[in-house]
Design a protein around this motif. Structure first.
Motif, PDB file in Angstrom:
ATOM      1  N   ALA A 109      26.525 -32.903  10.706  1.00 19.58           N
ATOM      2  CA  ALA A 109      25.371 -32.037  11.554  1.00 19.58           C
ATOM      3  C   ALA A 109      26.380 -30.761  11.653  1.00 19.58           C
ATOM      4  O   ALA A 109      27.660 -30.339  11.351  1.00 19.58           O
ATOM      5  CB  ALA A 109      25.181 -32.349  12.860  1.00 19.58           C
ATOM      6  N   ALA A 110      25.638 -29.619  11.960  1.00 15.95           N
ATOM      7  CA  ALA A 110      26.187 -28.259  12.173  1.00 15.95           C
ATOM      8  C   ALA A 110      27.446 -28.049  13.184  1.00 15.95           C
ATOM      9  O   ALA A 110      28.426 -27.446  12.828  1.00 15.95           O
ATOM     10  CB  ALA A 110      25.115 -27.256  12.505  1.00 15.95           C
ATOM     11  N   ASP A 111      27.247 -29.106  14.028  1.00 16.11           N
ATOM     12  CA  ASP A 111      28.566 -29.086  15.144  1.00 16.11           C
ATOM     13  C   ASP A 111      29.628 -29.996  14.823  1.00 16.11           C
ATOM     14  O   ASP A 111      30.622 -30.154  15.419  1.00 16.11           O
ATOM     15  CB  ASP A 111      27.836 -29.520  16.310  1.00 16.11           C
ATOM     16  CG  ASP A 111      27.363 -30.886  16.627  1.00 16.11           C
ATOM     17  OD1 ASP A 111      27.342 -31.475  15.298  1.00 16.11           O
ATOM     18  OD2 ASP A 111      27.103 -31.267  17.536  1.00 16.11           O
ATOM     19  N   GLY A 112      29.602 -30.730  13.480  1.00 20.47           N
ATOM     20  CA  GLY A 112      30.614 -31.470  13.135  1.00 20.47           C
ATOM     21  C   GLY A 112      30.391 -33.011  13.326  1.00 20.47           C
ATOM     22  O   GLY A 112      31.101 -33.838  12.943  1.00 20.47           O
ATOM     23  N   VAL A 125      15.242 -36.930   8.737  1.00 18.68           N
ATOM     24  CA  VAL A 125      15.937 -36.471   9.831  1.00 18.68           C
ATOM     25  C   VAL A 125      17.339 -36.088   9.269  1.00 18.68           C
ATOM     26  O   VAL A 125      18.045 -34.992   9.823  1.00 18.68           O
ATOM     27  CB  VAL A 125      16.073 -37.567  10.859  1.00 18.68           C
ATOM     28  CG1 VAL A 125      17.091 -37.534  12.022  1.00 18.68           C
ATOM     29  CG2 VAL A 125      14.667 -37.857  11.557  1.00 18.68           C
ATOM     30  N   ILE A 126      17.810 -36.677   8.298  1.00 19.49           N
ATOM     31  CA  ILE A 126      19.244 -36.455   7.806  1.00 19.49           C
ATOM     32  C   ILE A 126      19.109 -35.067   7.062  1.00 19.49           C
ATOM     33  O   ILE A 126      20.170 -34.132   7.518  1.00 19.49           O
ATOM     34  CB  ILE A 126      19.801 -37.537   7.103  1.00 19.49           C
ATOM     35  CG1 ILE A 126      20.305 -38.810   7.724  1.00 19.49           C
ATOM     36  CG2 ILE A 126      20.804 -37.121   6.116  1.00 19.49           C
ATOM     37  CD1 ILE A 126      21.357 -39.040   8.425  1.00 19.49           C
ATOM     38  N   LYS A 127      18.426 -34.832   6.374  1.00 18.86           N
ATOM     39  CA  LYS A 127      18.049 -33.507   5.589  1.00 18.86           C
ATOM     40  C   LYS A 127      18.202 -32.462   6.499  1.00 18.86           C
ATOM     41  O   LYS A 127      18.681 -31.381   6.263  1.00 18.86           O
ATOM     42  CB  LYS A 127      17.136 -33.540   4.651  1.00 18.86           C
ATOM     43  CG  LYS A 127      17.114 -34.542   3.477  1.00 18.86           C
ATOM     44  CD  LYS A 127      15.902 -34.411   2.653  1.00 18.86           C
ATOM     45  CE  LYS A 127      16.346 -35.238   1.365  1.00 18.86           C
ATOM     46  NZ  LYS A 127      15.031 -35.229   0.345  1.00 18.86           N
ATOM     47  N   SER A 128      17.273 -32.629   7.522  1.00 16.55           N
ATOM     48  CA  SER A 128      17.074 -31.419   8.468  1.00 16.55           C
ATOM     49  C   SER A 128      18.300 -31.074   9.170  1.00 16.55           C
ATOM     50  O   SER A 128      18.149 -29.806   9.933  1.00 16.55           O
ATOM     51  CB  SER A 128      15.533 -31.638   9.384  1.00 16.55           C
ATOM     52  OG  SER A 128      15.727 -32.860  10.330  1.00 16.55           O
ATOM     53  N   SER A 129      18.884 -31.886   9.864  1.00 13.69           N
ATOM     54  CA  SER A 129      20.120 -31.775  10.612  1.00 13.69           C
ATOM     55  C   SER A 129      21.395 -31.722   9.839  1.00 13.69           C
ATOM     56  O   SER A 129      22.374 -31.076  10.541  1.00 13.69           O
ATOM     57  CB  SER A 129      19.973 -32.881  11.583  1.00 13.69           C
ATOM     58  OG  SER A 129      20.062 -34.160  11.078  1.00 13.69           O
ATOM     59  N   CYS A 130      21.574 -32.152   8.680  1.00 15.67           N
ATOM     60  CA  CYS A 130      22.951 -32.121   8.067  1.00 15.67           C
ATOM     61  C   CYS A 130      22.807 -31.188   6.715  1.00 15.67           C
ATOM     62  O   CYS A 130      23.760 -31.146   5.996  1.00 15.67           O
ATOM     63  CB  CYS A 130      23.171 -33.683   7.509  1.00 15.67           C
ATOM     64  SG  CYS A 130      23.289 -34.690   9.010  1.00 15.67           S
ATOM     65  N   PRO A 169      20.211 -33.570  15.398  1.00 11.29           N
ATOM     66  CA  PRO A 169      19.570 -34.758  14.887  1.00 11.29           C
ATOM     67  C   PRO A 169      18.821 -35.593  15.797  1.00 11.29           C
ATOM     68  O   PRO A 169      17.918 -35.931  15.421  1.00 11.29           O
ATOM     69  CB  PRO A 169      20.946 -35.588  14.637  1.00 11.29           C
ATOM     70  CG  PRO A 169      22.046 -34.482  14.336  1.00 11.29           C
ATOM     71  CD  PRO A 169      21.616 -33.437  15.381  1.00 11.29           C
ATOM     72  N   LEU A 170      19.089 -35.429  17.077  1.00  9.08           N
ATOM     73  CA  LEU A 170      18.273 -36.192  18.143  1.00  9.08           C
ATOM     74  C   LEU A 170      16.982 -35.648  18.243  1.00  9.08           C
ATOM     75  O   LEU A 170      15.934 -36.296  18.209  1.00  9.08           O
ATOM     76  CB  LEU A 170      18.908 -36.322  19.486  1.00  9.08           C
ATOM     77  CG  LEU A 170      18.171 -37.024  20.594  1.00  9.08           C
ATOM     78  CD1 LEU A 170      18.049 -38.488  20.128  1.00  9.08           C
ATOM     79  CD2 LEU A 170      18.765 -37.011  21.894  1.00  9.08           C
ATOM     80  N   GLN A 171      16.826 -34.206  18.389  1.00 10.70           N
ATOM     81  CA  GLN A 171      15.722 -33.522  18.235  1.00 10.70           C
ATOM     82  C   GLN A 171      14.616 -33.914  17.027  1.00 10.70           C
ATOM     83  O   GLN A 171      13.642 -34.012  17.096  1.00 10.70           O
ATOM     84  CB  GLN A 171      15.968 -32.095  18.138  1.00 10.70           C
ATOM     85  CG  GLN A 171      16.289 -31.444  19.627  1.00 10.70           C
ATOM     86  CD  GLN A 171      17.016 -29.886  19.531  1.00 10.70           C
ATOM     87  OE1 GLN A 171      17.129 -29.486  18.343  1.00 10.70           O
ATOM     88  NE2 GLN A 171      17.003 -29.293  20.757  1.00 10.70           N
ATOM     89  N   ALA A 172      15.376 -33.808  15.693  1.00  6.32           N
ATOM     90  CA  ALA A 172      14.574 -34.061  14.618  1.00  6.32           C
ATOM     91  C   ALA A 172      14.083 -35.576  14.626  1.00  6.32           C
ATOM     92  O   ALA A 172      13.029 -35.945  14.231  1.00  6.32           O
ATOM     93  CB  ALA A 172      15.582 -33.833  13.521  1.00  6.32           C
ATOM     94  N   PHE A 173      14.692 -36.584  15.345  1.00  8.37           N
ATOM     95  CA  PHE A 173      14.276 -38.046  15.118  1.00  8.37           C
ATOM     96  C   PHE A 173      13.311 -38.053  15.996  1.00  8.37           C
ATOM     97  O   PHE A 173      12.478 -38.780  15.976  1.00  8.37           O
ATOM     98  CB  PHE A 173      15.405 -38.820  15.796  1.00  8.37           C
ATOM     99  CG  PHE A 173      15.255 -40.323  15.555  1.00  8.37           C
ATOM    100  CD1 PHE A 173      15.419 -41.073  14.466  1.00  8.37           C
ATOM    101  CD2 PHE A 173      14.784 -40.964  16.696  1.00  8.37           C
ATOM    102  CE1 PHE A 173      15.101 -42.391  14.381  1.00  8.37           C
ATOM    103  CE2 PHE A 173      14.598 -42.187  16.631  1.00  8.37           C
ATOM    104  CZ  PHE A 173      14.583 -43.131  15.409  1.00  8.37           C
ATOM    105  N   LEU A 174      13.533 -37.649  17.373  1.00  6.70           N
ATOM    106  CA  LEU A 174      12.296 -37.717  18.483  1.00  6.70           C
ATOM    107  C   LEU A 174      10.990 -36.899  17.995  1.00  6.70           C
ATOM    108  O   LEU A 174       9.928 -37.353  18.224  1.00  6.70           O
ATOM    109  CB  LEU A 174      12.761 -36.995  19.789  1.00  6.70           C
ATOM    110  CG  LEU A 174      14.041 -37.727  20.258  1.00  6.70           C
ATOM    111  CD1 LEU A 174      14.428 -37.055  21.653  1.00  6.70           C
ATOM    112  CD2 LEU A 174      13.587 -39.188  20.802  1.00  6.70           C
ATOM    113  N   SER A 175      11.112 -35.852  17.017  1.00  2.00           N
ATOM    114  CA  SER A 175       9.979 -35.311  16.787  1.00  2.00           C
ATOM    115  C   SER A 175       9.397 -35.874  15.663  1.00  2.00           C
ATOM    116  O   SER A 175       8.174 -36.133  15.635  1.00  2.00           O
ATOM    117  CB  SER A 175      10.377 -33.903  16.002  1.00  2.00           C
ATOM    118  OG  SER A 175      10.912 -32.993  17.166  1.00  2.00           O
TER     119      SER A 175
END
Length: 237
Positions: free
Chosen positions: A208-211, A221-226, A30-36
């Motif tokens: 997210a993938a890690d729970g 951002v939500i869609k790409s990480s969740c 999520p953080l990577q997606a947001f910063l991108s």
């Protein structure tokens, strides 16, 4: 705005997790997606292994000048955002002030939503939108006149936390405006999230993938990480 909380700190409803999430290890965090998605105006905040916060500054990017036209952005504390154009003659302005051959044109457009961050005594708050009655609330709670929305939310949270436990609606019942906020109490490992009922500010949360539990106003951002494990955050909470 982004908040990422380790699994166990936030307890989402079971319905939030999709039975077929299709999440992969190559998925961006999520953080990577947001910063991108906010490459030039994002501020990340790491809170150990428990949480990460991030927000994008609400001011618009620098507008370069073209010819004799210069763009200056101003923030005014209303539901509008003002752009000031200094030019030799502009036909579509709302207000024009002429002085020494320079025409100043103020054009009102929809507000760029305010995003504010504050941290007091290891209590962190990211606040979207605005409160219409923040001055009255400051007076009611004997806070300084310059106290802004996230500062007020933190002080209200701390008051009810230290005198509590109290139901969350006692903190929220006096808030008037269009807003959404996330409060993370680092020492107590407590998360407090709220969204106004008028629907003007939208938040989404997911897994997210890690729970980890993710909350953001950025749907992409939500869609790409969740993947499929997300939903709109309910209002009035």
């Amino acid at each position: 705005m982004l908040g990422v909380f380790k699994n166990g700190i936030v307890s989402p409803p079971k319905e939030l997790k999709s039975p077929n999430p299709n999440q992969s290890n190559n998925q961006s965090t999520p953080l990577q997606a947001f910063l991108s998605s906010h490459q030039y105006n994002a501020s990340p905040i790491s809170l150990g292994n428990d949480a990460s916060l991030a927000y994008a500054h609400s001011s618009p990017p620098f507008w370069p000048h073209k010819g004799n036209t210069y763009y200056i952005s101003l923030y005014i504390h209303t539901q509008m955002h003002a752009y000031v154009y200094i030019c030799g003659g502009h036909k579509k302005c709302n207000t024009c002030i002429i002085g020494e051959g320079i025409r100043v044109c103020i054009i009102m457009q929809h507000m760029v939503r305010s995003v504010l961050y504050c941290s007091v005594d290891d209590v962190h708050c990211i606040f979207l939108g605005s409160l219409n009655n923040v001055c009255a609330l400051n007076k009611q709670h004997a806070l300084a006149k310059g106290t802004n929305e996230p500062m007020f939310v933190i002080q209200a949270y701390k008051t009810f936390r230290d005198r509590g436990p109290y139901p969350a609606h006692l903190v929220l019942k006096d808030l008037e405006g269009s807003f959404g906020f996330v409060v993370f109490d680092f020492k107590a490992k407590t998360v407090f999230i709220s969204l106004s009922t008028d629907g003007r500010v939208k938040l989404y949360w997911g897994i997210a993938a890690d729970g980890s539990i993710v909350i953001s106003d950025n749907l992409e951002v939500i869609k790409s990480s969740c993947s499929k494990s997300f939903a709109p955050f309910p209002t009035g909470m």
